[in-house]
Scaffold this motif. Structure first.
Motif, PDB file in Angstrom:
ATOM      1  N   ASP A 162      -1.289   1.846   0.861  1.00 41.24           N
ATOM      2  CA  ASP A 162      -1.095   2.178  -0.552  1.00 41.24           C
ATOM      3  C   ASP A 162       0.311   1.828  -1.009  1.00 41.24           C
ATOM      4  O   ASP A 162       1.036   2.679  -1.519  1.00 41.24           O
ATOM      5  CB  ASP A 162      -1.370   3.677  -0.747  1.00 41.24           C
ATOM      6  CG  ASP A 162      -1.499   4.073  -2.203  1.00 41.24           C
ATOM      7  OD1 ASP A 162      -1.890   3.223  -3.021  1.00 41.24           O
ATOM      8  OD2 ASP A 162      -1.204   5.240  -2.523  1.00 41.24           O
ATOM      9  N   ALA A 163       0.697   0.566  -0.849  1.00 44.85           N
ATOM     10  CA  ALA A 163       2.036   0.137  -1.250  1.00 44.85           C
ATOM     11  C   ALA A 163       2.263   0.409  -2.736  1.00 44.85           C
ATOM     12  O   ALA A 163       1.420   0.106  -3.584  1.00 44.85           O
ATOM     13  CB  ALA A 163       2.211  -1.356  -0.964  1.00 44.85           C
ATOM     14  N   GLY A 164       3.401   1.006  -3.029  1.00 43.98           N
ATOM     15  CA  GLY A 164       3.728   1.322  -4.413  1.00 43.98           C
ATOM     16  C   GLY A 164       2.820   2.360  -5.043  1.00 43.98           C
ATOM     17  O   GLY A 164       2.861   2.569  -6.260  1.00 43.98           O
ATOM     18  N   GLY A 165       1.987   3.008  -4.237  1.00 41.85           N
ATOM     19  CA  GLY A 165       1.022   3.967  -4.782  1.00 41.85           C
ATOM     20  C   GLY A 165      -0.021   3.322  -5.664  1.00 41.85           C
ATOM     21  O   GLY A 165      -0.755   4.016  -6.391  1.00 41.85           O
ATOM     22  N   ALA A 166      -0.145   1.987  -5.600  1.00 44.10           N
ATOM     23  CA  ALA A 166      -0.989   1.264  -6.560  1.00 44.10           C
ATOM     24  C   ALA A 166      -2.465   1.554  -6.380  1.00 44.10           C
ATOM     25  O   ALA A 166      -3.201   1.740  -7.358  1.00 44.10           O
ATOM     26  CB  ALA A 166      -0.735  -0.246  -6.440  1.00 44.10           C
ATOM     27  N   ALA A 167      -2.942   1.589  -5.130  1.00 41.23           N
ATOM     28  CA  ALA A 167      -4.380   1.763  -4.895  1.00 41.23           C
ATOM     29  C   ALA A 167      -4.843   3.160  -5.269  1.00 41.23           C
ATOM     30  O   ALA A 167      -5.828   3.332  -5.995  1.00 41.23           O
ATOM     31  CB  ALA A 167      -4.713   1.464  -3.430  1.00 41.23           C
ATOM     32  N   SER A 168      -4.142   4.171  -4.766  1.00 42.17           N
ATOM     33  CA  SER A 168      -4.566   5.540  -5.054  1.00 42.17           C
ATOM     34  C   SER A 168      -4.450   5.845  -6.546  1.00 42.17           C
ATOM     35  O   SER A 168      -5.322   6.505  -7.120  1.00 42.17           O
ATOM     36  CB  SER A 168      -3.737   6.539  -4.233  1.00 42.17           C
ATOM     37  OG  SER A 168      -2.359   6.418  -4.537  1.00 42.17           O
ATOM     38  N   THR A 169      -3.393   5.350  -7.189  1.00 43.44           N
ATOM     39  CA  THR A 169      -3.226   5.596  -8.621  1.00 43.44           C
ATOM     40  C   THR A 169      -4.310   4.889  -9.424  1.00 43.44           C
ATOM     41  O   THR A 169      -4.841   5.440 -10.396  1.00 43.44           O
ATOM     42  CB  THR A 169      -1.838   5.128  -9.088  1.00 43.44           C
ATOM     43  OG1 THR A 169      -0.836   5.757  -8.291  1.00 43.44           O
ATOM     44  CG2 THR A 169      -1.613   5.485 -10.547  1.00 43.44           C
ATOM     45  N   ALA A 170      -4.652   3.662  -9.032  1.00 40.61           N
ATOM     46  CA  ALA A 170      -5.694   2.922  -9.750  1.00 40.61           C
ATOM     47  C   ALA A 170      -7.029   3.651  -9.684  1.00 40.61           C
ATOM     48  O   ALA A 170      -7.714   3.808 -10.703  1.00 40.61           O
ATOM     49  CB  ALA A 170      -5.831   1.514  -9.167  1.00 40.61           C
ATOM     50  N   VAL A 171      -7.408   4.111  -8.502  1.00 40.13           N
ATOM     51  CA  VAL A 171      -8.701   4.777  -8.351  1.00 40.13           C
ATOM     52  C   VAL A 171      -8.707   6.119  -9.080  1.00 40.13           C
ATOM     53  O   VAL A 171      -9.685   6.467  -9.756  1.00 40.13           O
ATOM     54  CB  VAL A 171      -9.045   4.960  -6.854  1.00 40.13           C
ATOM     55  CG1 VAL A 171     -10.254   5.870  -6.669  1.00 40.13           C
ATOM     56  CG2 VAL A 171      -9.327   3.593  -6.222  1.00 40.13           C
ATOM     57  N   ARG A 172      -7.616   6.879  -8.991  1.00 32.81           N
ATOM     58  CA  ARG A 172      -7.550   8.152  -9.714  1.00 32.81           C
ATOM     59  C   ARG A 172      -7.632   7.924 -11.222  1.00 32.81           C
ATOM     60  O   ARG A 172      -8.311   8.668 -11.937  1.00 32.81           O
ATOM     61  CB  ARG A 172      -6.245   8.892  -9.380  1.00 32.81           C
ATOM     62  CG  ARG A 172      -6.212   9.569  -8.039  1.00 32.81           C
ATOM     63  CD  ARG A 172      -5.148  10.673  -8.010  1.00 32.81           C
ATOM     64  NE  ARG A 172      -3.870  10.211  -8.516  1.00 32.81           N
ATOM     65  CZ  ARG A 172      -2.907   9.672  -7.779  1.00 32.81           C
ATOM     66  NH1 ARG A 172      -3.108   9.503  -6.480  1.00 32.81           N
ATOM     67  NH2 ARG A 172      -1.755   9.314  -8.317  1.00 32.81           N
TER      68      ARG A 172
ATOM     69  N   GLY B 153       8.776  -2.187  -3.477  1.00 36.64           N
ATOM     70  CA  GLY B 153       7.521  -1.613  -3.014  1.00 36.64           C
ATOM     71  C   GLY B 153       7.383  -0.118  -3.204  1.00 36.64           C
ATOM     72  O   GLY B 153       6.336   0.455  -2.903  1.00 36.64           O
ATOM     73  N   GLN B 154       8.418   0.540  -3.730  1.00 37.47           N
ATOM     74  CA  GLN B 154       8.329   1.977  -3.928  1.00 37.47           C
ATOM     75  C   GLN B 154       7.448   2.297  -5.146  1.00 37.47           C
ATOM     76  O   GLN B 154       7.314   1.488  -6.057  1.00 37.47           O
ATOM     77  CB  GLN B 154       9.722   2.600  -4.097  1.00 37.47           C
ATOM     78  CG  GLN B 154      10.443   2.198  -5.363  1.00 37.47           C
ATOM     79  CD  GLN B 154      11.199   0.896  -5.239  1.00 37.47           C
ATOM     80  OE1 GLN B 154      10.967   0.118  -4.316  1.00 37.47           O
ATOM     81  NE2 GLN B 154      12.116   0.665  -6.175  1.00 37.47           N
ATOM     82  N   ALA B 155       6.860   3.487  -5.126  1.00 31.24           N
ATOM     83  CA  ALA B 155       6.041   3.921  -6.262  1.00 31.24           C
ATOM     84  C   ALA B 155       6.952   4.337  -7.426  1.00 31.24           C
ATOM     85  O   ALA B 155       8.071   4.794  -7.204  1.00 31.24           O
ATOM     86  CB  ALA B 155       5.155   5.080  -5.836  1.00 31.24           C
ATOM     87  N   PRO B 156       6.463   4.157  -8.664  1.00 33.88           N
ATOM     88  CA  PRO B 156       5.157   3.582  -9.023  1.00 33.88           C
ATOM     89  C   PRO B 156       5.211   2.060  -9.080  1.00 33.88           C
ATOM     90  O   PRO B 156       6.297   1.466  -9.143  1.00 33.88           O
ATOM     91  CB  PRO B 156       4.899   4.166 -10.413  1.00 33.88           C
ATOM     92  CG  PRO B 156       6.275   4.297 -11.010  1.00 33.88           C
ATOM     93  CD  PRO B 156       7.181   4.675  -9.864  1.00 33.88           C
ATOM     94  N   SER B 157       4.023   1.445  -9.082  1.00 27.30           N
ATOM     95  CA  SER B 157       3.899  -0.001  -9.202  1.00 27.30           C
ATOM     96  C   SER B 157       2.797  -0.301 -10.221  1.00 27.30           C
ATOM     97  O   SER B 157       1.684  -0.695  -9.864  1.00 27.30           O
ATOM     98  CB  SER B 157       3.571  -0.625  -7.849  1.00 27.30           C
ATOM     99  OG  SER B 157       3.599  -2.031  -7.911  1.00 27.30           O
ATOM    100  N   PRO B 158       3.068  -0.078 -11.502  1.00 25.06           N
ATOM    101  CA  PRO B 158       2.021  -0.170 -12.527  1.00 25.06           C
ATOM    102  C   PRO B 158       1.404  -1.560 -12.653  1.00 25.06           C
ATOM    103  O   PRO B 158       0.240  -1.683 -13.032  1.00 25.06           O
ATOM    104  CB  PRO B 158       2.738   0.245 -13.820  1.00 25.06           C
ATOM    105  CG  PRO B 158       4.189   0.015 -13.552  1.00 25.06           C
ATOM    106  CD  PRO B 158       4.376   0.294 -12.094  1.00 25.06           C
ATOM    107  N   LYS B 159       2.154  -2.611 -12.338  1.00 25.74           N
ATOM    108  CA  LYS B 159       1.606  -3.950 -12.457  1.00 25.74           C
ATOM    109  C   LYS B 159       0.514  -4.171 -11.406  1.00 25.74           C
ATOM    110  O   LYS B 159      -0.538  -4.756 -11.703  1.00 25.74           O
ATOM    111  CB  LYS B 159       2.715  -4.987 -12.302  1.00 25.74           C
ATOM    112  CG  LYS B 159       2.318  -6.394 -12.736  1.00 25.74           C
ATOM    113  CD  LYS B 159       3.532  -7.312 -12.810  1.00 25.74           C
ATOM    114  CE  LYS B 159       3.132  -8.712 -13.273  1.00 25.74           C
ATOM    115  NZ  LYS B 159       4.301  -9.609 -13.391  1.00 25.74           N
ATOM    116  N   ALA B 160       0.733  -3.701 -10.192  1.00 22.52           N
ATOM    117  CA  ALA B 160      -0.295  -3.797  -9.148  1.00 22.52           C
ATOM    118  C   ALA B 160      -1.456  -2.854  -9.456  1.00 22.52           C
ATOM    119  O   ALA B 160      -2.626  -3.193  -9.229  1.00 22.52           O
ATOM    120  CB  ALA B 160       0.312  -3.457  -7.783  1.00 22.52           C
TER     121      ALA B 160
END
Length: 335
Positions: free
Chosen positions: A74-84, A243-250
């Motif tokens: 979950d680099a940048g928190g992108a995957a978990s944030t996208a699914v949530r 690579g730190q969260a957040p990563s809104p573009k990813a």
């Protein structure tokens, strides 16, 4: 750390190779010939209905489980944030939680203190399962979000797949994000893969070629496939130097791909808000790069390498996809 870096390099090399092959095939076509676009959501839904075990389920909407985990995948928190975010947009409601504390090392995945109307409470690491049934979609959806477990991965995987069976899940989609040598100034690479040959042919996606250490996303994808459940993986590459969260573009790149696969448009206001966050994030990284000549030079070299590979996000097909998305969301003119 060297093993993790090697993992990122191998994954990126595989992704770029597949992308280049796709672009070569696209560029060989007659530019005056209209592109026949694949509607992945309709194709997948029809395939899952046709392969349903019981004949009386032919007209039922198949259930797809979408999973993402905080942690290594979950680099940048992108995957978990996208699914949530997608689950929230679809009005998903909590079905149940997996709370077995034997899955976690609490010195690594620490509990948190939160405040709610009833007062303060301790929130322990867990895995939540939520259900949504979009009125205009092809699927019923289960969204799974949790923290990558520290222990007993086989038991954890078995428990999740048991829950999938209890909810008649017809396919699973694993969402991840990793650090890679990509520039923040270019579209974030995000792509599907699957071990299932039928799904590869149906959706025109690649077989995964990576070999090496994996996280819980890779374990679940492979185990689901071995259990006979059609499985897809969706990965985004996050610039490793931010690579730190957040990563809104990813996050937005992953949400666009989920929109494409699930056949339900994102809420335009929500998408616009995340797009603005992504633009602000990019401007912020630009400012940081301007203050460091070494980083600025490195970003420039990444841009040149990326442009050379002719990523699909910069292709005519991608522009056409974005325009079609706009047309789908456009409100009809008032009479």
């Amino acid at each position: 750390m060297p093993t993790i870096v090697r993992f990122h390099q191998l994954w990126l090399a595989s992704t770029v190779r597949n992308v280049s092959e796709d672009n070569q095939a696209s560029n060989s076509e007659d530019p005056d010939t209209p592109v026949e676009r694949v509607d992945r959501s309709e194709l997948l839904a029809a395939h899952l209905r046709n392969t349903a075990a019981n004949g009386d389920q032919q007209s039922a909407r198949p259930t797809v489980m979408v999973l993402a985990f905080e942690g290594w995948n979950d680099a940048g928190g992108a995957a978990s944030t996208a699914v949530r975010t997608v689950a929230q947009a679809f009005g998903a409601e909590l079905v149940e939680k997996l709370t077995d504390e034997e899955y976690y090392d609490f010195q690594f995945s620490r509990p948190k203190i939160a405040r709610n109307p009833a007062g303060r409470e301790i929130v322990w690491p867990s895995t939540t399962i939520l259900h949504a049934s979009p009125a205009n979609g092809e699927f019923d959806l289960l969204f799974v979000h949790g923290v990558e477990p520290s222990f007993r991965w086989r038991a954890y995987t078995a428990e999740l797949l048991t829950k999938a069976a209890e909810h008649d899940v017809a396919a699973v989609v694993l969402v991840g994000a990793l650090l890679a040598d990509v520039p923040h100034t270019r579209p974030i690479p995000a792509s599907f893969s699957s071990e299932d040959a039928d799904i590869q042919d149906l959706l025109d996606i690649e077989e995964p070629t990576y070999e090496g250490p994996v996280g819980i996303v890779g374990v679940l994808a492979h185990t689901a496939y071995q259990a006979g459940i059609p499985s897809l993986s969706l990965w985004a590459a996050v610039p490793h130097y931010v690579g730190q969260a957040p990563s809104p573009k990813a996050q937005l790149a992953l949400m666009r791909k989920l929109e494409e696969l699930l056949g339900v448009p994102l809420d335009p206001h929500q998408a616009e808000e995340i797009s603005e966050d992504a633009a602000a994030w990019e401007r912020g990284v630009d400012d940081l790069a301007e203050e460091d000549a070494e980083i600025a030079d490195y970003v420039k070299r990444l841009e040149e390498a990326t442009d050379t590979t002719n990523l699909p996000e910069a292709s005519g097909d991608a522009i056409a996809e974005e325009f079609e998305r706009y047309l789908r969301r456009r409100k009809p003119p008032e009479s």
